[in-house]
Write a protein that holds these residues in place. Structure first.
Motif, PDB file in Angstrom:
ATOM      1  N   UNK A   1       0.805  -1.216   0.000  1.00 53.38           N
ATOM      2  CA  UNK A   1       0.000   0.000   0.000  1.00 53.38           C
ATOM      3  C   UNK A   1       0.835   1.262   0.000  1.00 53.38           C
ATOM      4  N   UNK A   2       0.145   2.387  -0.020  1.00 52.51           N
ATOM      5  CA  UNK A   2       0.801   3.694   0.047  1.00 52.51           C
ATOM      6  C   UNK A   2      -0.125   4.654   0.775  1.00 52.51           C
ATOM      7  N   UNK A   3       0.462   5.629   1.426  1.00 59.49           N
ATOM      8  CA  UNK A   3      -0.318   6.636   2.130  1.00 59.49           C
ATOM      9  C   UNK A   3      -1.022   7.555   1.133  1.00 59.49           C
ATOM     10  N   UNK A   4      -2.292   7.859   1.398  1.00 58.88           N
ATOM     11  CA  UNK A   4      -3.026   8.797   0.550  1.00 58.88           C
ATOM     12  C   UNK A   4      -3.385  10.031   1.369  1.00 58.88           C
ATOM     13  N   UNK A   5      -3.530  11.157   0.682  1.00 61.73           N
ATOM     14  CA  UNK A   5      -3.845  12.416   1.336  1.00 61.73           C
ATOM     15  C   UNK A   5      -5.315  12.761   1.153  1.00 61.73           C
TER      16      UNK A   5
ATOM     17  N   UNK B   1      -9.252   1.822   0.173  1.00 63.63           N
ATOM     18  CA  UNK B   1      -8.459   2.643   1.094  1.00 63.63           C
ATOM     19  C   UNK B   1      -8.750   2.211   2.524  1.00 63.63           C
ATOM     20  N   UNK B   2      -7.732   1.654   3.201  1.00 62.75           N
ATOM     21  CA  UNK B   2      -7.870   1.205   4.587  1.00 62.75           C
ATOM     22  C   UNK B   2      -7.828   2.433   5.506  1.00 62.75           C
ATOM     23  N   UNK B   3      -8.842   2.549   6.377  1.00 61.91           N
ATOM     24  CA  UNK B   3      -8.946   3.718   7.258  1.00 61.91           C
ATOM     25  C   UNK B   3      -8.935   3.375   8.743  1.00 61.91           C
ATOM     26  N   UNK B   4      -9.292   2.124   9.090  1.00 62.55           N
ATOM     27  CA  UNK B   4      -9.279   1.722  10.496  1.00 62.55           C
ATOM     28  C   UNK B   4      -8.833   0.261  10.607  1.00 62.55           C
ATOM     29  N   UNK B   5      -8.172  -0.020  11.735  1.00 63.64           N
ATOM     30  CA  UNK B   5      -7.686  -1.363  12.014  1.00 63.64           C
ATOM     31  C   UNK B   5      -7.955  -1.649  13.478  1.00 63.64           C
ATOM     32  N   UNK B   6      -8.881  -2.558  13.752  1.00 65.81           N
ATOM     33  CA  UNK B   6      -9.233  -2.901  15.138  1.00 65.81           C
ATOM     34  C   UNK B   6      -9.613  -1.671  15.957  1.00 65.81           C
ATOM     35  N   UNK B   7     -10.381  -0.763  15.363  1.00 61.53           N
ATOM     36  CA  UNK B   7     -10.840   0.412  16.086  1.00 61.53           C
ATOM     37  C   UNK B   7      -9.855   1.556  16.158  1.00 61.53           C
ATOM     38  N   UNK B   8      -8.662   1.370  15.568  1.00 62.77           N
ATOM     39  CA  UNK B   8      -7.644   2.420  15.566  1.00 62.77           C
ATOM     40  C   UNK B   8      -7.585   3.054  14.182  1.00 62.77           C
ATOM     41  N   UNK B   9      -7.589   4.387  14.128  1.00 62.35           N
ATOM     42  CA  UNK B   9      -7.507   5.078  12.847  1.00 62.35           C
ATOM     43  C   UNK B   9      -6.197   4.759  12.141  1.00 62.35           C
ATOM     44  N   UNK B  10      -6.292   4.490  10.852  1.00 69.11           N
ATOM     45  CA  UNK B  10      -5.116   4.274  10.010  1.00 69.11           C
ATOM     46  C   UNK B  10      -5.018   5.452   9.047  1.00 69.11           C
ATOM     47  N   UNK B  11      -3.952   6.238   9.179  1.00 68.37           N
ATOM     48  CA  UNK B  11      -3.766   7.401   8.318  1.00 68.37           C
ATOM     49  C   UNK B  11      -2.554   7.273   7.408  1.00 68.37           C
ATOM     50  N   UNK B  12      -1.565   6.459   7.818  1.00 73.96           N
ATOM     51  CA  UNK B  12      -0.329   6.308   7.047  1.00 73.96           C
ATOM     52  C   UNK B  12       0.097   4.841   7.046  1.00 73.96           C
ATOM     53  N   UNK B  13       1.033   4.513   6.181  1.00 78.22           N
ATOM     54  CA  UNK B  13       1.603   3.170   6.176  1.00 78.22           C
ATOM     55  C   UNK B  13       2.278   2.871   7.510  1.00 78.22           C
ATOM     56  N   UNK B  14       2.890   3.893   8.109  1.00 75.46           N
ATOM     57  CA  UNK B  14       3.542   3.675   9.395  1.00 75.46           C
ATOM     58  C   UNK B  14       2.529   3.322  10.476  1.00 75.46           C
ATOM     59  N   UNK B  15       1.397   4.026  10.503  1.00 76.82           N
ATOM     60  CA  UNK B  15       0.392   3.719  11.525  1.00 76.82           C
ATOM     61  C   UNK B  15      -0.189   2.321  11.323  1.00 76.82           C
TER      62      UNK B  15
ATOM     63  N   UNK C   1     -12.522  -0.064   5.488  1.00 77.75           N
ATOM     64  CA  UNK C   1     -11.929   0.515   4.287  1.00 77.75           C
ATOM     65  C   UNK C   1     -13.031   1.158   3.459  1.00 77.75           C
ATOM     66  N   UNK C   2     -12.622   1.997   2.545  1.00 83.73           N
ATOM     67  CA  UNK C   2     -13.594   2.644   1.654  1.00 83.73           C
ATOM     68  C   UNK C   2     -13.353   2.194   0.226  1.00 83.73           C
ATOM     69  N   UNK C   3     -14.473   2.083  -0.525  1.00 84.02           N
ATOM     70  CA  UNK C   3     -14.401   1.701  -1.938  1.00 84.02           C
ATOM     71  C   UNK C   3     -15.392   2.558  -2.703  1.00 84.02           C
ATOM     72  N   UNK C   4     -14.859   3.368  -3.601  1.00 85.98           N
ATOM     73  CA  UNK C   4     -15.703   4.287  -4.379  1.00 85.98           C
ATOM     74  C   UNK C   4     -16.539   5.172  -3.465  1.00 85.98           C
TER      75      UNK C   4
END
Length: 360
Positions: A278-282, A312-326, A344-347
């Motif tokens: 993956x890659x971080x999106x803005x 686009x993955x936005x949360x993981x186990x209730x934790x916000x995902x904003x970057x590849x590092x997170x 995650x979001x799709x369209x």
């Protein structure tokens, strides 16, 4: 919090005055003498109890140093310098992947000799920032270190960090275990591996450039970690934040080293994987807003759960995902086979999936 690798360039160190080790030991040992019978008893008892405690602690320190320091070596690459720990009597040495970098041949100096020995890379595992090198010729007096049980490492334990900070070989600093179970991400700048490492041991023992790959030791003479990172403080111009260093736990070190020595590589990492690249999106305001799925691994957890490229993955186990590092930090606390909830979001539509994690 920012972290920096504790690797040194070959530049002369700038020295500053510091308390001698014996003075530090006396200060630490005097604290218990301020209460109990020593404080209210005869004047003679007060003056004798504290020095006796200091002598005992000092003897413990010196015993451990005498036992372990011969197992700690200095590793010289072409332009960088670090430390290593003798792993067995066959000449294998464990160190950090960022110490060896892309090189395959190194000069090694032991504690009891100034002779430069040649060592060659066996295998580097950047995902955990660990590597194993092997001496071509075994010197006399080479001693393998004893590695401790990571499950027994507890906050408050006294620790000694041994290595070659700023090129000063066979140096020792002291502190305590400040915390356990830390998840820390290493940057890629300056030769870093970009690894996200879980369950690290935080210590107040000074970790400086050149300490990387050395030994964090308890008072039983066991290596409980490999010093790897030091925190930096942006307010100090990214200078080191005193007393905040991190070491890879002994359990992970032995897991990786045993596989490398036996098989020449790491086949069982024990690290969880979502099964995507993956890659971080803005998002709005050009701020990180999630991780775009570039590819999915065939048969991996994400693919089996229906996650596709472009999501686009936005949360993981209730934790916000904003970057590849997170996302990497969230995964670091999990094990292969764990089932996790991924949002995650799709369209533009939000979706959820239960993913069974695979292995890196």
């Amino acid at each position: 919090m920012d972290v920096s690798r504790a690797r040194a360039r070959r530049t002369p160190p700038v020295l500053r005055a510091a308390l001698p080790l014996s003075a530090v030991l006396c200060v630490v040992a005097l604290v218990p003498g301020c209460s109990g019978a020593g404080a209210s008893g005869p004047s003679g008892s007060t003056t004798q109890a504290a020095p006796a405690a200091a002598d005992t602690l000092q003897d413990d320190y010196q015993k451990v140093i005498k036992e372990v320091l011969p197992s700690v070596v200095q590793i010289q690459a072409s332009s960088d310098l670090g430390s290593g720990v003798v792993y067995d009597d066959r000449g294998h040495i464990v160190t950090n992947a960022h110490v060896v970098g892309d090189e395959r041949t190194f000069k090694v100096t032991t504690t009891n000799s100034t002779d430069e020995l040649t060592a060659r890379l066996v295998y580097a595992y950047p995902d955990q920032d660990l590597a194993v090198i092997k001496l071509e010729k075994l010197p006399e007096g080479l001693r393998a270190a004893r590695f401790g049980d990571s499950a027994k490492v507890a906050v408050g334990q006294i620790t000694l960090a041994m290595g070659s900070p700023l090129g000063l070989s066979s140096s020792v600093t002291q502190g305590i275990v400040s915390a356990t179970g830390r998840t820390v991400s290493e940057g890629r700048s300056g030769g870093g591996t970009g690894a996200t490492i879980a369950n690290m041991v935080q210590t107040s023992a000074a970790i400086n450039p050149g300490n990387s790959g050395g030994a964090l030791v308890n008072l039983d003479g066991e290596v409980i970690g490999i010093p790897t990172l030091a925190a930096t403080d942006p307010s100090l111009g990214n200078g080191s934040a005193p007393g905040i260093g991190f070491a890879i736990p002994a359990s992970m070190v032995t897991t990786v080293a045993d596989q490398v020595i036996e098989k020449g590589e790491v086949t069982d990492s024990g690290r969880a994987a979502l099964g995507i690249a993956g890659r971080t999106v803005l998002g709005d305001g050009y701020r990180p807003a999630g991780v775009a799925v570039v590819t999915v691994t065939d048969g991996g957890g994400a693919a089996k759960a229906g996650i596709e490229p472009g999501d686009i993955v936005t949360r993981f186990e209730g934790t916000d995902v904003t970057t590849m590092q997170s996302l990497s930090e969230a995964l670091a606390g999990k094990k292969p086979g764990d089932e996790v909830a991924v949002t995650y979001s799709r369209d533009g539509a939000e979706k959820k999936a239960d993913v069974t994690l695979g292995e890196i």
